[in-house]
Design a protein around this motif. Structure first.
Motif, mmCIF file in Angstrom:
data_model
loop_
_atom_site.group_PDB
_atom_site.id
_atom_site.type_symbol
_atom_site.label_atom_id
_atom_site.label_comp_id
_atom_site.label_asym_id
_atom_site.label_seq_id
_atom_site.Cartn_x
_atom_site.Cartn_y
_atom_site.Cartn_z
ATOM 1 N N ILE A 170 0.951 -0.893 0.255
ATOM 2 C CA ILE A 170 0.286 -0.203 -0.344
ATOM 3 C C ILE A 170 0.591 1.522 0.305
ATOM 4 N N ARG A 171 2.432 1.301 0.482
ATOM 5 C CA ARG A 171 2.671 2.679 0.983
ATOM 6 C C ARG A 171 3.315 2.598 -1.105
ATOM 7 N N SER A 172 3.936 1.190 -1.260
ATOM 8 C CA SER A 172 4.348 1.616 -2.452
ATOM 9 C C SER A 172 3.265 2.062 -3.748
ATOM 10 N N SER A 173 1.932 1.716 -3.312
ATOM 11 C CA SER A 173 1.294 1.871 -4.805
ATOM 12 C C SER A 173 0.836 3.373 -4.441
ATOM 13 N N ILE A 174 1.427 4.198 -3.469
ATOM 14 C CA ILE A 174 0.303 5.298 -3.121
ATOM 15 C C ILE A 174 1.573 5.891 -3.426
ATOM 16 N N GLY A 175 3.193 5.519 -2.976
ATOM 17 C CA GLY A 175 4.409 6.254 -3.823
ATOM 18 C C GLY A 175 4.461 6.299 -5.237
ATOM 19 N N THR A 176 3.959 5.486 -6.221
ATOM 20 C CA THR A 176 3.498 5.365 -7.179
ATOM 21 C C THR A 176 2.660 6.716 -7.799
ATOM 22 N N MET A 177 1.620 6.285 -7.187
ATOM 23 C CA MET A 177 0.551 7.493 -7.573
ATOM 24 C C MET A 177 1.118 9.240 -7.876
ATOM 25 N N LEU A 178 1.834 9.317 -6.324
ATOM 26 C CA LEU A 178 2.145 10.556 -5.779
ATOM 27 C C LEU A 178 3.601 10.710 -7.119
ATOM 28 N N GLU A 179 4.190 9.534 -7.782
ATOM 29 C CA GLU A 179 5.105 10.431 -8.141
ATOM 30 C C GLU A 179 4.593 10.310 -9.626
ATOM 31 N N LEU A 180 2.923 9.560 -9.922
ATOM 32 C CA LEU A 180 2.518 9.741 -11.411
ATOM 33 C C LEU A 180 1.690 11.579 -11.004
ATOM 34 N N LEU A 181 1.746 11.733 -10.094
ATOM 35 C CA LEU A 181 1.099 13.269 -9.918
ATOM 36 C C LEU A 181 2.040 14.035 -10.279
ATOM 37 N N LEU A 182 3.481 13.681 -9.516
ATOM 38 C CA LEU A 182 4.529 14.911 -10.001
ATOM 39 C C LEU A 182 5.087 14.943 -11.305
ATOM 40 N N GLN A 183 4.892 13.688 -12.338
ATOM 41 C CA GLN A 183 5.725 13.310 -13.246
ATOM 42 C C GLN A 183 5.013 14.535 -13.862
ATOM 43 N N LYS A 184 3.437 14.576 -13.940
ATOM 44 C CA LYS A 184 2.170 15.353 -14.614
ATOM 45 C C LYS A 184 2.778 17.260 -14.215
ATOM 46 N N HIS A 185 3.159 17.585 -12.377
ATOM 47 C CA HIS A 185 3.343 19.010 -12.086
ATOM 48 C C HIS A 185 4.508 18.888 -11.489
ATOM 49 N N PRO A 186 5.325 19.166 -11.954
ATOM 50 C CA PRO A 186 6.920 18.272 -10.957
ATOM 51 C C PRO A 186 6.827 19.990 -9.876
ATOM 52 N N VAL A 187 6.455 20.031 -8.571
ATOM 53 C CA VAL A 187 6.484 20.789 -8.053
ATOM 54 C C VAL A 187 6.653 19.837 -6.579
ATOM 55 N N GLU A 188 7.464 20.827 -5.706
ATOM 56 C CA GLU A 188 7.507 20.508 -4.084
ATOM 57 C C GLU A 188 6.598 20.276 -3.542
ATOM 58 N N ILE A 189 6.971 19.225 -2.406
ATOM 59 C CA ILE A 189 5.703 19.199 -2.223
ATOM 60 C C ILE A 189 5.356 19.388 -0.563
ATOM 61 N N ASN A 190 4.548 20.251 -0.130
ATOM 62 C CA ASN A 190 4.907 20.206 1.564
ATOM 63 C C ASN A 190 4.485 19.434 2.093
ATOM 64 N N LYS A 191 2.894 19.361 1.954
ATOM 65 C CA LYS A 191 1.946 19.011 2.764
ATOM 66 C C LYS A 191 1.840 17.572 2.344
ATOM 67 N N VAL A 192 1.015 16.138 3.326
ATOM 68 C CA VAL A 192 0.289 15.148 1.988
ATOM 69 C C VAL A 192 -0.234 14.750 3.713
ATOM 70 N N ALA A 193 -1.613 14.812 3.132
ATOM 71 C CA ALA A 193 -2.877 14.826 4.245
ATOM 72 C C ALA A 193 -3.655 12.886 3.998
ATOM 73 N N LEU A 194 -3.233 12.319 4.425
ATOM 74 C CA LEU A 194 -4.128 11.308 4.561
ATOM 75 C C LEU A 194 -5.135 10.346 5.121
ATOM 76 N N VAL A 195 -6.407 10.800 4.588
ATOM 77 C CA VAL A 195 -7.538 9.449 5.602
ATOM 78 C C VAL A 195 -7.441 7.944 5.043
ATOM 79 N N GLY A 196 -8.833 7.406 6.334
ATOM 80 C CA GLY A 196 -9.349 6.386 5.460
ATOM 81 C C GLY A 196 -9.792 5.272 6.188
ATOM 82 N N ASN A 197 -10.165 4.217 6.445
ATOM 83 C CA ASN A 197 -11.002 3.972 8.012
ATOM 84 C C ASN A 197 -9.601 3.522 9.199
#
Ligand code: FES
Length: 495
Positions: A170-197
């Motif tokens: 699950i960590r790796s999958s989310i990491g891949t999703m975030l990499e894909l986001l950053l490929q679309k918009h190469p920016v520095e990330i300040n914060k990450v907020a996760l929610v779930g059950n």
């Protein structure tokens, strides 16, 4: 002969094929359909090339352009495997709500990522913190689905020795999703907020889920968890600590905390309810003074689990049903031959079959047959209708017990917000007609992915705001209410 590997995302499957194997030959085994027969005209077989190379012929290129697809897409029907590749299969991506609704916020500098870590689906949005605008969205299936659809099977898998693996994927999958986001918009990330059950949070955080496997089903790990990108194995930096927001109770997670923030339930004078019809059904009822939450065992039937021809809302699923001139008329996702029925159509089917008198008030099929044909070869069995009754009774009983505990009537509820991907496609009138929510359809509102909206709000919130919601919110265990069994059995019936 030369061999290659094909990795299928988000299934997490890897297959080995001979050089120059047509993708059409291997992908149909995984349920991929080729509606135009591989002519390259429908675009339905499109796959996203995440890694590796697929050569494109001139005609393939022309078809891609005609279909308006961007450069990373390939048509499987025109592709051969000549390299190790990773593909994201479009037909697997189901209707996930990637909400873009607006909310009040105080502008900040930089960029943040809001993540809804669902039992079935993952959604991540890259947000410009100065405007709150969504810059990019990534969705995926939770790779843990291979360990089972519901929370109980995930907990069992952890107890069977797969906990580390489940945390890793699950960590790796989310990491891949975030990499894909950053490929679309190469920016520095300040914060990450996760929610779930709560279970998803414990597994992501590498915490023990054993206390949730047996009575009294209680964990003390009900707090925010903080991480560095590095310890999650992510290949990019995040300047502030990554935060997984705190659950409310053992089976009511930060997705509901986020839902309360998204609906503003904790600020309203009038009593309001939030029902999240995800893989597990959670309910919150409250106002500005106090909110009560509970979880119910409602979800799996709505996601196709335990229904003979149940499936998620993907190609081939009947997504809604109408009664036209005395006949059932089914809408099928992708306009293909129906393969199964998804949750929203299950609600329609039961409401309409009841109206047609084909099932009685106890849910029994009124004929010698033990199944009712819905459309094509898709049918509902007596057992399926019973599964639906269990699910709708769980919601109806949960709502009534929460209202009773707050000493209010169901009719005192001003609004009922339905959250979750499934909730957005549901026919509200039919929800009311089945008795799942025993209030007029006008009081029920679709609210979209409240977990994701709340996660975005949390990117702009301080600890005090979260504490304010938590301090007014309590969790009750429905099964421990002495009236639960009687109410539950009563709610199984149709009016
Ligand atoms: S099957 Fe229609 S484009 Fe490939």
């Amino acid at each position: 002969m030369k061999k290659h590997h094909i990795r299928l995302h988000p299934l997490g499957k890897e297959i080995q094929v001979n050089d120059q194997t047509p993708l059409i030959d291997v992908l149909h085994e995984f349920g991929i359909e080729f509606p135009c027969g591989g002519k390259g005209t429908c675009g339905k077989c499109k796959v996203k090339l995440l890694k590796g190379n697929i050569d494109i012929s001139e005609i393939h290129q022309q078809q891609i352009e005609k279909l308006g697809l961007s450069h990373e897409w390939r048509l499987a029907c025109y592709s051969q495997c000549t390299d190790d590749i990773t593909l994201e299969i479009d037909q697997f991506s189901h209707l996930i709500l990637a909400d873009e609704s607006e909310f009040d916020f105080i502008p900040q500098s930089g960029f943040g990522i809001a993540i809804d870590l669902g039992t079935t689906t993952l959604v991540a949005q890259l947000i410009d913190l100065s405007t709150s605008k969504v810059l990019a969205v990534e969705t995926a299936l939770n790779p843990q689905v291979k360990f089972g659809a519901d929370l109980i099977s995930r907990i069992s898998a952890c107890l069977d020795g797969h906990a580390t693996e489940m945390t890793r994927i699950i960590r790796s999958s989310i990491g891949t999703m975030l990499e894909l986001l950053l490929q679309k918009h190469p920016v520095e990330i300040n914060k990450v907020a996760l929610v779930g059950n709560t279970v998803m949070q414990l597994i992501f955080s590498d915490r023990d889920v054993t206390p949730l496997s047996a009575y009294p089903f209680h964990t003390d790990n009900l707090r925010s968890e903080f991480f560095d990108a590095k310890e999650l194995g992510w290949q990019f930096g995040v300047s502030q600590k990554i935060q997984f927001f705190p659950p409310i109770g053992s089976f009511v997670g930060s997705d509901i905390l986020a839902g309360i923030a998204a609906t503003g339930l904790h600020t309203k004078q009038a009593y309001t309810a939030l029902i999240d019809l995800g893989t597990n059904g959670e309910i919150a009822v409250g106002n500005k003074d106090h909110t009560l939450c509970a979880s119910t065992a409602a979800g799996p039937a709505f996601e196709g689990t335990n229904i003979s021809m149940g499936m998620r809302a993907t190609t081939g699923a009947i997504s809604s049903i109408n009664l036209t001139e005395g006949k059932l008329v089914a809408n099928v996702i992708g306009n293909v031959t129906p393969k199964g029925i998804c949750g929203s159509a299950l609600v329609d089917a039961v409401a309409i079959l009841r109206e047609m008198g084909l099932i009685d008030m106890f849910g029994s099929i009124v004929s010698e047959e033990d199944r009712i044909n819905i459309s094509g070869n898709v049918y509902l069995t007596q057992k399926d209708i019973h599964e639906f009754q269990l699910a709708k009774a769980a919601i109806a009983a949960g709502l009534e017990i929460l209202c009773n505990t707050l000493s209010i009537q169901l009719s005192d509820l001003q609004d009922i917000y339905i959250a979750g991907a499934f909730g957005n496609y549901i026919n509200l009138r039919n929800i009311a007609r089945t008795g799942m929510i025993e209030l007029p359809g006008e009081k029920i509102r679709k609210m979209g992915n409240t977990a994701l909206i709340g996660a975005k709000i949390f990117l702009f919130s301080d600890d005090e705001t979260i504490e304010n919601i938590l301090s007014k919110t309590s969790h009750i265990n429905l099964e421990q209410d002495p009236s639960f069994q009687d109410i539950y059995v009563d709610k199984m019936m149709f009016s």
